[in-house]
Design an enzyme around this catalytic site. Structure first.
Site, PDB file in Angstrom:
ATOM      1  CB  SER A 107      -0.907   0.003   1.230  1.00 18.59           C
ATOM      2  OG  SER A 107      -1.683   1.166   1.266  1.00 18.59           O
ATOM      3  N   GLY A 108       0.579   2.174  -0.920  1.00 21.93           N
ATOM      4  CA  GLY A 108       1.346   3.409  -1.033  1.00 21.93           C
ATOM      5  C   GLY A 108       2.483   3.339  -2.013  1.00 21.93           C
ATOM      6  CB  THR A 112      -4.189   3.165  -7.670  1.00 20.12           C
ATOM      7  OG1 THR A 112      -4.591   2.212  -6.686  1.00 20.12           O
ATOM      8  CG2 THR A 112      -5.419   3.741  -8.345  1.00 20.12           C
ATOM      9  CG  ASN A 157      -1.734   5.311  -0.797  1.00 19.89           C
ATOM     10  OD1 ASN A 157      -1.696   6.499  -1.088  1.00 19.89           O
ATOM     11  ND2 ASN A 157      -1.998   4.383  -1.681  1.00 19.89           N
ATOM     12  CB  SER A 160      -4.717   2.884   0.646  1.00 21.15           C
ATOM     13  OG  SER A 160      -4.485   1.496   0.665  1.00 21.15           O
ATOM     14  CB  SER A 161      -6.619   0.103  -4.064  1.00 23.00           C
ATOM     15  OG  SER A 161      -6.451   1.075  -5.061  1.00 23.00           O
ATOM     16  N   GLY A 387      -0.358  -5.751  -2.323  1.00 20.65           N
ATOM     17  CA  GLY A 387       0.914  -6.445  -2.229  1.00 20.65           C
ATOM     18  C   GLY A 387       1.017  -7.226  -0.924  1.00 20.65           C
ATOM     19  CD  GLU A 389      -1.974  -5.534   3.380  1.00 14.89           C
ATOM     20  OE1 GLU A 389      -2.568  -6.053   4.334  1.00 14.89           O
ATOM     21  OE2 GLU A 389      -2.468  -4.632   2.671  1.00 14.89           O
TER      22      GLU A 389
END
Length: 1137
Positions: A107-108, A112, A157, A160-161, A387, A389
């Site tokens: 994330s970040g 996206t 992020n 973040s998605s 991704g 984690e």
């Protein structure tokens, strides 16, 4: 010679990690840092792109950059995400190979944004046209919608998605986009009810409250203050650089472009508002007489507003929060819920409502963007998924996310090796097996159908008895005890018994990216993802158009006692489908890396980047790529780049490119084991060989540059000399021309002076002669003039004397004639006066005689004649006055001249009636047949309602239009119009009153000569068609409301569901037309109209009293209908101010 740039030109660090020498983790990180510090955020590992998030805008995504990378070889330019997108697009278009682009990272890291860049590049380089541009715009505009509902601000992020997205973009044979299909994976719906500290809920909640208009918020019963909603965290409500109001407008515009209807957008916003309202519902405990505890809603205001938004009865939903019904075969058991269970049910409903809304949005977007043609399409898939984690506290969500990344890593290694092997086979190079870590054993540990962790979790969830997270961990300790990648505190393997870093309620898995510690707390509940059946059924009873679609299992007619699949089972099936899909496509990889945790530019945290490099397996990827040949290149570009290193190939090679490369390598004495010749490419084993070639090329380019400079300087000097020589000749020629022109002008000037003097002397001589001749002629003329003047004056004096003599004679004659005329005039006047005196005396004498004679008869006849004469003169004056004061020809003009005399009263009245009848006839003669029918209807309405219904006076001035919906012209009602065979006499929207709650449902009301029809306003579907003979009477109130009841004949087929209670703004017109149709029909009785403030309406088997009362206006002047009890509906009609 055309000069092309290359991946190897002006490199900062190494552009392709395969060429990194020496290869180690430290050198890998140093190369990334060096390129990142110089704003080079993209690096290759063969065909894999590593993308570093710069946390700032870079000028490398301009239209000029798009054109620069368009139709260029992958290694021809410096590393860029556009190079990979162009390679994938050209392979799809030219080689007919389906492509997929896999974007991974934590994330970040910029996943996206990377997917947006790929889609924007493909949209920029594919074809143009109205339809193509429309498809591209819809594909691109789907991103803002999904980001608003699926992205959130996290500590890592700001955008973040919180879901995985896979989009298949479909192309035709020309490479133009036709549409797309989006698949979503594992929305983080737990974020709806709870967010970690420093994070926000999904963007759409904040965008709605910040960007919606006051009117919209009022309709949704919302307030702009974030603090009023329990589901919204306040510590991170405002984010720097994020304009929620502007983003809301962007989302509304994007939904319109994608194809959402306005009512669909409104329905979506109502569901979002309902989720916010749901979070504000709180419960309080209440003890029952049997000693058990149950929950009750504290403040019912939020519950009421939520029910109004969704169209649910408040009592139904309130009961669903307090009771739970368990069904088993033929038995039903209802149990009460305590406060904790009620809060669990509330949060479960909120999570399910939002996640199902998100899935519906994805489905609705797919309906708009999917390809319309059924022919075979080329497909490019773009995968943007979470991704790997590793957090301090890892739970069920991290477990299945990491499982997905294990599967992606497995397919990545397999496809990379397969691609490497296929290239070697294609080029005729001997293939050597490469040793690598196969993570299939980890995937099997998680997904094995019998002993896998997900299978055991499902088994625990389905097992009867007490099931907890601890029993699940005990089962793992029993079955997975001997697995080399599984560790637990209570594992049978004794070496972990003293490992105090492993808590009792946790287990650890050795993933390919490293060890991850998972806390089992919440695994069972999150895998179950239960929503009580009572809540599903309550949602299905809603009148909201969208809710029924989201909760189909709540349909009582389709009760399914089978337990729904668990979250883990569904995700495993989705991942399996995704893997099978990816294996059918040619893969392209983008590995996103986050340089720091501060979201700041120019900061490179070595430890963080090293951690991501490890769990992304980038070092292993480089080793796999370098296990064979580190560098490969087609013969033509290779020969073009290095041909200056050999005299035999410079400057032009005449033969085949492969032979030229072989000659070049032999001349450079490259060892045979360092290179291999394929069918179309040369393969170089060691990067040092490539760097040797580059160093030689660099030295040769310097020598060539010196030679080019020498030749250029010689050419420049020669050109300058020739230019000076040519300039000297031109200057000399121009000077000689100038000198001759000057000499000629001097000679010409002298000749002109001599000529002017000669001509002047000749002219002066001629002038003197002419002047002498002229003076002689003027003297003769003067003498003649004097002589003629003397003669003329003498003749003039003679003529004047003669004229004076003639004038004197004329004057004397005129005076004499005047005297004679005046004398004659006086004589005639005297004679006339004598004649007039005689006539006057005679007239007086005759008058005297008549008067004397008339006196004999005066008393007998004079009075009557004078009376008749006077009356005649008065009547004549009356008619003339009436003629000049006539009123207008309008029948409604009530003016009439005043009566001048009392005896004319009857005549005055009769004339007024005659004139009114005459002008009415004239007015009627102007009417068409249609207008006559309208006035006849108005007359009939007057007979029915005048003095009986308070609404009637306001309807008099409104014309009866009939077809208010223009049903024959409006394409929206084309299907409905075709379903009605007869001519439509009236088409209007009415509200059908619901007996249950008194609320109105919009319906289309169509009236023909034989039937009246009720249809759905949105779909046009016919809900009821009633023959007019079955309508016995109509009931209305005496007040200003629009309610009316159509009572049906008892025992008829139409009366099965009972009478109809409707409301319309055109009540007078509807009942008048119904009454008129009944009056003109010979085969049925005249329709009865009952006007009363209380009447009975038959609803199925029950009769309900409808009562009308007057009330003071509170919420505007609208009429409201409320259900008082099962037998009474009360209609409140506001009194007029």
């Amino acid at each position: 010679m055309e000069v092309k740039t290359s991946l190897l030109d002006n490199m900062i660090g190494v552009g392709d990690m395969v060429l990194l020498e020496p290869l180690s983790e430290d050198s890998f990180l140093d190369n990334l840092k060096k390129r990142f510090d110089h704003s080079e955020i993209y690096t290759y590992i063969g065909s894999v792109v590593i993308s570093m998030n710069p946390y700032r805008s870079l000028p490398i995504y301009t239209p000029e950059k798009v054109e620069e990378y368009r139709n260029r070889n992958f290694y021809e330019l410096s590393p860029h995400i556009y190079a990979l997108a162009d390679e994938a697009y050209r392979s799809l278009r030219d080689q007919d190979k389906d492509q997929c682009i896999l974007i991974t990272g934590e994330s970040g890291a910029g996943k996206t944004e990377a997917s947006k860049l790929v889609m924007s590049y493909v949209a920029a380089v594919c074809g143009k046209g109205h339809e193509v541009n429309k498809v591209k715009e819809q594909l691109l505009q789907s991103n803002p919608v999904l980001e608003a509902f699926g992205n959130a601000k996290t500590v890592r992020n700001d955008n973040s998605s919180r879901f995985g997205k896979y989009m298949d973009i479909e192309f035709d044979f020309k490479g133009d986009p036709l549409g797309g299909v989006i698949s979503n994976y594992l929305l983080e719906k737990s974020r709806v009810v709870k967010q970690p500290r420093g994070e926000r809920n999904f963007h759409v909640f904040y965008q709605l409250l910040s960007g919606a208009s006051d009117d919209t918020l009022r309709k949704l019963k919302l307030d702009r203050d974030f603090s009023k909603y329990n589901y919204l965290s306040l510590d991170s409500a405002a984010v720097n650089g994020l304009d929620d109001a502007a983003n809301f407008r962007t989302v509304r515009n994007a939904m319109q472009i994608v194809g959402f209807m306005e009512d669909e957008v409104q329905s979506v916003l109502e569901l979002v508002a309902a989720v916010l309202k749901l979070g504000n519902i709180e419960f309080k405990p209440e003890s029952r007489c049997n000693g058990t505890d149950e929950s009750r809603v504290k403040d019912k205001n939020d519950l009421k507003e939520m029910c109004e938004l969704l169209g649910i009865e408040q009592s139904v939903l309130e009961r669903a929060f307090s009771y739970r019904t368990v069904e088993a075969k033929m038995e039903k058991v209802s149990t009460t819920l305590n406060v904790a269970q009620a809060y669990y049910a509330r949060d479960a409903l909120a999570k399910n409502l939002y996640s199902r809304l998100f899935s519906w949005l994805v489905t609705r977007i797919n309906e708009s963007i999917q390809a319309q043609t059924k022919a075979r399409h080329k497909v490019m898939g773009v995968l943007d998924i979470y991704g790997f984690e590793i957090f301090e506290d890892n739970s069920f969500e991290q477990f299945i996310i990491n499982y997905c990344n294990e599967k992606l890593q497995q397919i990545f290694i397999e496809l990379t090796l397969r691609e490497e092997q296929e290239e070697y086979v294609r080029e005729g190079i001997e293939w050597t097996n490469i040793e690598y870590f196969n993570n299939a054993i980890i995937c099997d540990l998680i997904e094995n159908n019998q002993n896998g962790i997900l299978a055991m979790l499902d088994e625990e969830c389905l097992r009867p008895g007490t099931v907890t997270d601890e029993t699940f961990l005990d089962k793992l300790n029993t079955i997975c005890a001997d697995h080399q990648h599984f560790e637990s505190r209570l594992n049978k393997n004794s070496k972990f018994l003293n490992d105090h870093s492993l808590p009792h309620n946790c287990f650890r898995i050795q993933h390919y990216a490293g060890k991850v510690l998972y806390r089992v707390e919440g695994f069972v509940d999150k895998n179950n993802d239960l929503l009580y059946r009572d809540l599903s059924q309550a949602m299905y009873k809603a009148n909201h158009s969208l809710i029924k679609q989201l909760f189909p299992e709540g349909n009582p007619a389709k009760v399914n006692l089978k337990r729904p699949p668990t979250a883990g089972f569904q995700f495993r099936a989705s991942v399996g489908t995704l893997m099978r899909n990816l294996q059918t496509k040619n893969p392209n990889y983008i590995r996103c890396i986050k340089p720091n945790d501060k979201k700041a530019s120019h900061i490179f945290t070595d430890s963080l980047v090293c951690h991501q490099v490890r769990y992304l397996g980038l070092m292993e990827n480089v080793r796999v790529r370098r296990a064979g040949y580190a560098f490969r290149q087609p013969y033509e570009p290779c020969l073009e780049r290095y041909k200056m290193l050999c005299k035999r190939t410079w400057p032009h090679w005449k033969g085949p490119a492969r032979e030229g490369v072989e000659v070049l390598m032999a001349d450079l004495q490259i060892p045979a084991e360092e290179i291999a010749y394929g069918r179309s490419k040369i393969f170089i084993r060691n990067p040092r060989t490539l760097f040797f070639l580059e160093e030689k090329r660099k030295q040769c380019l310097q020598d060539l540059a010196t030679l080019i400079q020498k030749i250029y300087r010689g050419w420049k000097c020669r050109t300058h000399f020739l230019l000076m020589k040519k300039s000297q000749i031109v200057v000399a020629a121009w000077y000689r021309r100038y000198a001759q022109q000057k000499k000629y002008r001097n000679i010409k000037s002298a000749t002109t002076v001599v000529q002017s003097y000669t001509r002047g002397w000749q002219a002066r001589k001629l002038l003197r002669e002419l002047k002498y001749q002229k003076r002689c002629e003027e003297a003769v003329t003067t003498i003649a003039a004097f002589w003629h003047g003397t003669q003329a004056r003498l003749e003039l004096r003679r003529l004047k004397q003669e004229a004076r003599n003639k004038h004197a004679v004329t004057v004397i004659w005129a005076y004499w004639q005047g005297t004679k005329a005046r004398r004659e005039l006086r004589r005639l006047k005297e004679e006339a006066r004598r004649k007039h005196a005689v006539a006057l005396i005679w007239a007086y004498w005759q008058g005297l005689k008549v008067r004397r004679e008339y006196r004999k008869f005066f008393r007998a006849n004079a009075g009557k004649k004078i009376y008749d004469f006077t009356i005649q003169r008065i009547i004549q004056k009356y008619f003339l006055g009436l003629k000049s004061n006539m009123p207008s020809m309008s029948p409604i003009d009530k003016k009439w001249p005043a009566r001048p005399y009392g005896f004319l009263d009857g005549v005055h009245t009769e004339l007024r009636k005659i004139f009114h009848h005459w002008r009415c006839k004239k007015y009627r003669d102007q009417f068409t047949e249609e207008k006559k029918a309208v006035y006849e209807e108005k007359l009939e309405a007057s007979e029915i309602f005048k003095g009986k219904k308070a609404l009637y006076p306001s309807s008099v001035s409104q014309p009866f239009k009939g077809d208010y919906l223009e049903i024959s012209k409006n394409p929206k009602y084309q299907k409905l119009n075709s379903a009605v065979d007869e001519k439509v006499l009236l088409a209007d929207v009415v509200n059908k009153i619901n007996r249950a709650n008194g609320k109105g449902t919009p319906r289309i009301f169509l009236l023909t000569k034989k039937n009246f029809v009720l249809a759905d306003q949105k779909t046009g579907q016919v809900k009821a068609s009633i023959p007019l003979p079955d309508v016995t009477s109509v009931s209305v109130s005496t007040q200003k409301d629009g309610f009316f009841a159509l009572k049906l004949k008892e025992g008829s087929a139409s009366a099965v569901k009972g009478d109809f209670l409707l409301s319309s703004e055109h009540l007078i017109e509807i009942i008048t037309k119904l009454h008129r149709i009944g009056a003109t029909a010979a085969d049925r009785e005249k329709l009865k109209v009952d006007i009363s403030d209380e009447f009975l309406v038959q609803f199925k088997q029950d009769k309900v009293c409808v009562k009308f009362i007057q009330s003071s206006p509170k919420n505007g002047n609208s009429v409201s209908c409320k259900r008082k009890n099962n037998r009474l509906l009360e209609v409140s009609v506001p009194t007029s101010p």
